[in-house]
Every structure is written in C-alpha cells, then in structure tokens.
Enzyme design. Structure first.
Site, PDB file in Angstrom:
ATOM      1  N   CYS A 150       0.846  -1.192   0.000  1.00 43.03           N
ATOM      2  CA  CYS A 150       0.000   0.000   0.000  1.00 43.03           C
ATOM      3  C   CYS A 150       0.875   1.232   0.000  1.00 43.03           C
ATOM      4  O   CYS A 150       1.878   1.275   0.696  1.00 43.03           O
ATOM      5  CB  CYS A 150      -0.821   0.057   1.285  1.00 43.03           C
ATOM      6  SG  CYS A 150      -2.392  -0.722   1.133  1.00 43.03           S
ATOM      7  N   GLU A 184       1.668  -3.897  -5.641  1.00 43.65           N
ATOM      8  CA  GLU A 184       0.588  -4.879  -5.551  1.00 43.65           C
ATOM      9  C   GLU A 184      -0.626  -4.418  -6.371  1.00 43.65           C
ATOM     10  O   GLU A 184      -0.959  -3.245  -6.387  1.00 43.65           O
ATOM     11  CB  GLU A 184       0.198  -5.017  -4.069  1.00 43.65           C
ATOM     12  CG  GLU A 184      -0.753  -6.137  -3.777  1.00 43.65           C
ATOM     13  CD  GLU A 184      -1.061  -6.224  -2.282  1.00 43.65           C
ATOM     14  OE1 GLU A 184      -0.112  -6.416  -1.486  1.00 43.65           O
ATOM     15  OE2 GLU A 184      -2.235  -6.079  -1.919  1.00 43.65           O
TER      16      GLU A 184
HETATM   17  N1  ACO Z   1      -4.394  13.734 -11.186  1.00 46.65           N
HETATM   18  C1  ACO Z   1      -3.579  13.544 -12.243  1.00 46.65           C
HETATM   19  N2  ACO Z   1      -2.305  13.064 -12.128  1.00 46.65           N
HETATM   20  C2  ACO Z   1      -1.875  12.748 -10.896  1.00 46.65           C
HETATM   21  C3  ACO Z   1      -2.683  12.927  -9.742  1.00 46.65           C
HETATM   22  C4  ACO Z   1      -4.000  13.457  -9.928  1.00 46.65           C
HETATM   23  N3  ACO Z   1      -4.812  13.688  -8.885  1.00 46.65           N
HETATM   24  N4  ACO Z   1      -1.983  12.545  -8.663  1.00 46.65           N
HETATM   25  C5  ACO Z   1      -0.788  12.128  -9.119  1.00 46.65           C
HETATM   26  N5  ACO Z   1      -0.713  12.248 -10.473  1.00 46.65           N
HETATM   27  C6  ACO Z   1       0.421  11.888 -11.337  1.00 46.65           C
HETATM   28  C7  ACO Z   1       1.006  13.135 -11.966  1.00 46.65           C
HETATM   29  O1  ACO Z   1       1.624  12.769 -13.177  1.00 46.65           O
HETATM   30  C8  ACO Z   1       2.040  13.526 -10.925  1.00 46.65           C
HETATM   31  O2  ACO Z   1       3.072  14.300 -11.438  1.00 46.65           O
HETATM   32  P1  ACO Z   1       2.847  15.896 -11.567  1.00 46.65           P
HETATM   33  O3  ACO Z   1       2.266  16.397 -10.285  1.00 46.65           O
HETATM   34  O4  ACO Z   1       4.217  16.397 -11.839  1.00 46.65           O
HETATM   35  O5  ACO Z   1       1.903  16.069 -12.717  1.00 46.65           O
HETATM   36  C9  ACO Z   1       2.580  12.173 -10.521  1.00 46.65           C
HETATM   37  O6  ACO Z   1       1.448  11.331 -10.516  1.00 46.65           O
HETATM   38  C10 ACO Z   1       3.282  12.170  -9.173  1.00 46.65           C
HETATM   39  O7  ACO Z   1       2.538  12.944  -8.260  1.00 46.65           O
HETATM   40  P2  ACO Z   1       3.017  13.132  -6.757  1.00 46.65           P
HETATM   41  O8  ACO Z   1       2.698  14.528  -6.322  1.00 46.65           O
HETATM   42  O9  ACO Z   1       4.422  12.695  -6.639  1.00 46.65           O
HETATM   43  O10 ACO Z   1       2.104  12.079  -6.017  1.00 46.65           O
HETATM   44  P3  ACO Z   1       1.301  12.234  -4.639  1.00 46.65           P
HETATM   45  O11 ACO Z   1       2.199  12.658  -3.547  1.00 46.65           O
HETATM   46  O12 ACO Z   1       0.084  13.035  -4.860  1.00 46.65           O
HETATM   47  O13 ACO Z   1       0.944  10.700  -4.356  1.00 46.65           O
HETATM   48  C11 ACO Z   1      -0.502   8.821  -4.484  1.00 46.65           C
HETATM   49  C12 ACO Z   1       0.361   9.828  -5.281  1.00 46.65           C
HETATM   50  C13 ACO Z   1       0.354   8.132  -3.439  1.00 46.65           C
HETATM   51  C14 ACO Z   1      -1.064   7.766  -5.418  1.00 46.65           C
HETATM   52  C15 ACO Z   1      -1.641   9.651  -3.822  1.00 46.65           C
HETATM   53  O14 ACO Z   1      -2.490  10.131  -4.806  1.00 46.65           O
HETATM   54  C16 ACO Z   1      -2.452   8.908  -2.783  1.00 46.65           C
HETATM   55  O15 ACO Z   1      -2.016   8.700  -1.663  1.00 46.65           O
HETATM   56  N6  ACO Z   1      -3.710   8.515  -3.144  1.00 46.65           N
HETATM   57  C17 ACO Z   1      -4.623   7.886  -2.206  1.00 46.65           C
HETATM   58  C18 ACO Z   1      -4.185   6.474  -1.879  1.00 46.65           C
HETATM   59  C19 ACO Z   1      -3.952   5.636  -3.115  1.00 46.65           C
HETATM   60  O16 ACO Z   1      -4.763   5.571  -4.003  1.00 46.65           O
HETATM   61  N7  ACO Z   1      -2.787   4.963  -3.153  1.00 46.65           N
HETATM   62  C20 ACO Z   1      -2.379   4.081  -4.223  1.00 46.65           C
HETATM   63  C21 ACO Z   1      -3.070   2.786  -4.080  1.00 46.65           C
HETATM   64  S1  ACO Z   1      -2.379   1.523  -5.103  1.00 46.65           S
HETATM   65  C22 ACO Z   1      -1.228   0.747  -4.085  1.00 46.65           C
HETATM   66  O17 ACO Z   1      -1.228   1.036  -2.922  1.00 46.65           O
HETATM   67  C23 ACO Z   1      -0.227  -0.227  -4.640  1.00 46.65           C
END
Ligand code: ACO
Ligand code: ZN
Length: 291
Positions: A150, A184
């Site tokens: 996760c 995962e």
């Molecule tokens: N919309 C569009 N693109 C996005 C978004 C969004 N809301 N969020 C991330 N991205 C993409 C973009 O390309 C972004 O790069 P950019 O900001 O330069 O355009 C890139 O991802 C990296 O973004 P970060 O700022 O580094 O990522 P963040 O810190 O927001 O974390 C994460 C990403 C961990 C998936 C976050 O959205 C989160 O915690 N979501 C809720 C929990 C979740 O869904 N976790 C993943 C489950 S799957 C698993 O656990 C294996």
C-alpha cells in the site's frame, strides 16, 4: 484475515485532524464504533493514536513522548527522512497507520494483521518533530515480488511530488535487494497515475543515459522495474519501433518534450548515497509465526 472491502461498508468518518492539518476522510475505515461519525477525529501525528476531542488529544500529547515514527531512520537528506518500522514490533503504530490510510484507500484490502509487513514512512523534519507525509508498506516476503503493498501520501501533501519520491525509494530498496519489483495489484486510479508517471520518466531517463540501443531487460536491471511494467510503459508511450526486423526502443520528440517538462518541475529526488540500509532477513518461522 478478513478484508474491509469484503465487508463493503459506507463511509463512517467525517474530518480528521492530524498535526496542523484537518482533512476530509474519503472512505470507510474500521475505527472502533465509538470513534466513527464524530465531526472531527483527532489523531496524534506521531503515534497515530486517535481521540474524540481536542482536549483528549492535548492530554495525550503531554504523555506521548514520540516525535518521530517508532523505527530506524534509514535515510536522511535535507529535511526528509525515511523510517523503517517492523509491523511485528510496532503493532499499535502500524495498526493505527493502516486505519489512517484506509480513510484514503478504497479498492484495497486492509489487513488487520500487520506482522507480515514492513512500513517505510517518509517524514519532513523541523524543530517540532518528524512529520508524517507519506508511506508505503511492503510484505516481508512476497511470492509475486511486489515491492509495495500500500502506498499513500496524506491528502494535505498530495501533488507536491512526494508520492514520486516514495515510489523512487521503493525501487531503491529493490535495487539494494538485487530484485525487480512491482506494486501490488490492483492499483487505485491515483496509484496508476503516479506509477505511470514514474515509470515513464525513469524509462526515458535510462534510455537517454544509455546513449545507445538498450533492451527491455537492461532497462529493468537498471531501474528494478519489472519487464512487464517496462513493456507496458513502452507500449503506452509508443516507444517500440520496427527496425530491420527487430523491435527497438526509440524516443519520439513528444515523449522527450514531456520528459523535459516533468523533470524541470521536479524539485527533489532520492539519492542512494543517503540510504543506510541492508535488506532485513527473516527466518521461515519468523515469517510464519510472526516471532
Ligand atoms: N491527477 C492527475 N495526475 C496525478 C494525480 C491526480 N490527482 N496525482 C498524481 N498524479 C500523477 C502526476 O503525473 C504527478 O506528477 P505531476 O504532479 O508532476 O503532474 C505524478 O502522478 C506524481 O505525483 P506526486 O505529487 O508525486 O504524487 P502524490 O504525492 O500526490 O501521491 C498517491 C500519489 C500516493 C497515489 C496519492 O495520490 C495517494 O495517496 N492517493 C490515495 C491512496 C492511493 O490511491 N494509493 C495508491 C493505491 S495503489 C497501491 O497502494 C499499490
Ligand atoms: Zn501520540
């Protein structure tokens, strides 16, 4: 273990107060009944214990001595640190972390049993402590070679590049283990966006650094990204070209332009020199019985 998604329940929390921030919960999380449906749930940002009122949290903070996650600091660069926490040794912290992260994860099965996992918590340090920004969990032993179970950036810190850093860190650990890894499945929508962006950037970077023809296998070895994830990303980006009866990887102008743009935006990265870590090893009994 029974997973939350199998029970399929409706959202039971409103707002969460963590440190200086207050955020909306997105999804159901199995906090005890008496803590659900409050206007605000108050969370100690260091031990992640939860309280029904600011008063009780303040009282707790007088006794709670933690100013950072309860684990080993294995990485420190500028104001960012990573802590490694063994689910078996820090049961309540890891359960609290799971409860908190479930508020923002819908599709995932949340395991009540935290003992088979290690937790890698990224914090920002300042004079008041090490503040939780993002984390990922990782199975101590994954038959599928998953290197992340996760992953979460707390909502108040999302879209600042921290998720990317945490993903980069997860692959650095795989690199140290001499393994290829993949998150995962299934990924959430946000997880997929984050991983796709990381894979694309890393693959383009590796192709550019090679300066000559490079194979999918070489990219995988250089990045610890699995062949399947490299192949899929190259296919999505349309990097495969037919040349003299062979598939070769070729960067188009559009791909290069996007790469330059995202690189220019990026403020931070992970430096392997600052990782002070050796892969933990577990005996079969430790894995089976959680000793
Ligand atoms: N919309 C569009 N693109 C996005 C978004 C969004 N809301 N969020 C991330 N991205 C993409 C973009 O390309 C972004 O790069 P950019 O900001 O330069 O355009 C890139 O991802 C990296 O973004 P970060 O700022 O580094 O990522 P963040 O810190 O927001 O974390 C994460 C990403 C961990 C998936 C976050 O959205 C989160 O915690 N979501 C809720 C929990 C979740 O869904 N976790 C993943 C489950 S799957 C698993 O656990 C294996
Ligand atoms: Zn506390």
């Amino acid at each position: 273990t029974q997973s939350v998604s199998e029970i399929a329940r409706v959202k039971n929390l409103n707002r969460l107060s963590i440190g200086r921030h207050e955020v909306d919960a997105w999804y159901f999380s199995p906090y005890p009944q008496e803590f659900a449906h409050l206007p605000v749930l108050y969370i100690c940002e260091f031990c992640l214990a939860y309280f029904p009122s600011q008063f009780m949290l303040t009282r707790h903070r007088k006794r709670c001595t933690l100013l950072s996650p309860p684990g080993n600091e294995i990485y420190r660069h500028e104001d960012l640190s990573f802590f490694e926490i063994d689910g078996k040794k820090q049961l309540s912290y890891c359960r609290n972390l799971s409860l908190l992260s479930k508020c923002f994860l819908d599709h995932k099965t949340l395991y009540y049993d935290v003992t088979p996992f290690m937790y890698y918590v990224m914090c920002q340090r300042d004079s008041t402590g090490c503040h939780l920004i993002a984390y990922f969990s990782k199975e101590k032993e994954s038959a599928e070679n998953y290197n992340v179970a996760c992953i979460l950036t707390l909502p108040q810190h999302q879209r600042h590049g921290y998720g990317r850093l945490v993903i980069e860190f997860s692959y650095l650990l795989s690199q140290r283990e001499g393994k290829l890894g993949s998150p995962e499945k299934p990924l959430s929508d946000l997880g997929l966006l984050g991983y796709r962006a990381y894979w694309a950037e890393k693959i383009v970077e590796t192709v550019l650094a090679a300066g000559e023809e490079i194979s999918v296998d070489e990219i995988a070895q250089a990045t610890s990204i699995t062949h399947a994830d490299v192949m899929n990303t190259c296919t999505t980006l349309q990097l495969f070209k037919h040349y003299k009866g062979q598939h070769i990887i070729c960067l188009s102008d559009a791909v290069l332009e996007r790469y330059e743009k995202s690189k220019a935006k990026r403020r931070r990265r992970i430096f392997k020199e600052y990782l002070n870590w050796r892969p933990p090893s577990f005996t079969r009994d430790q894995l089976r019985f959680g000793w």
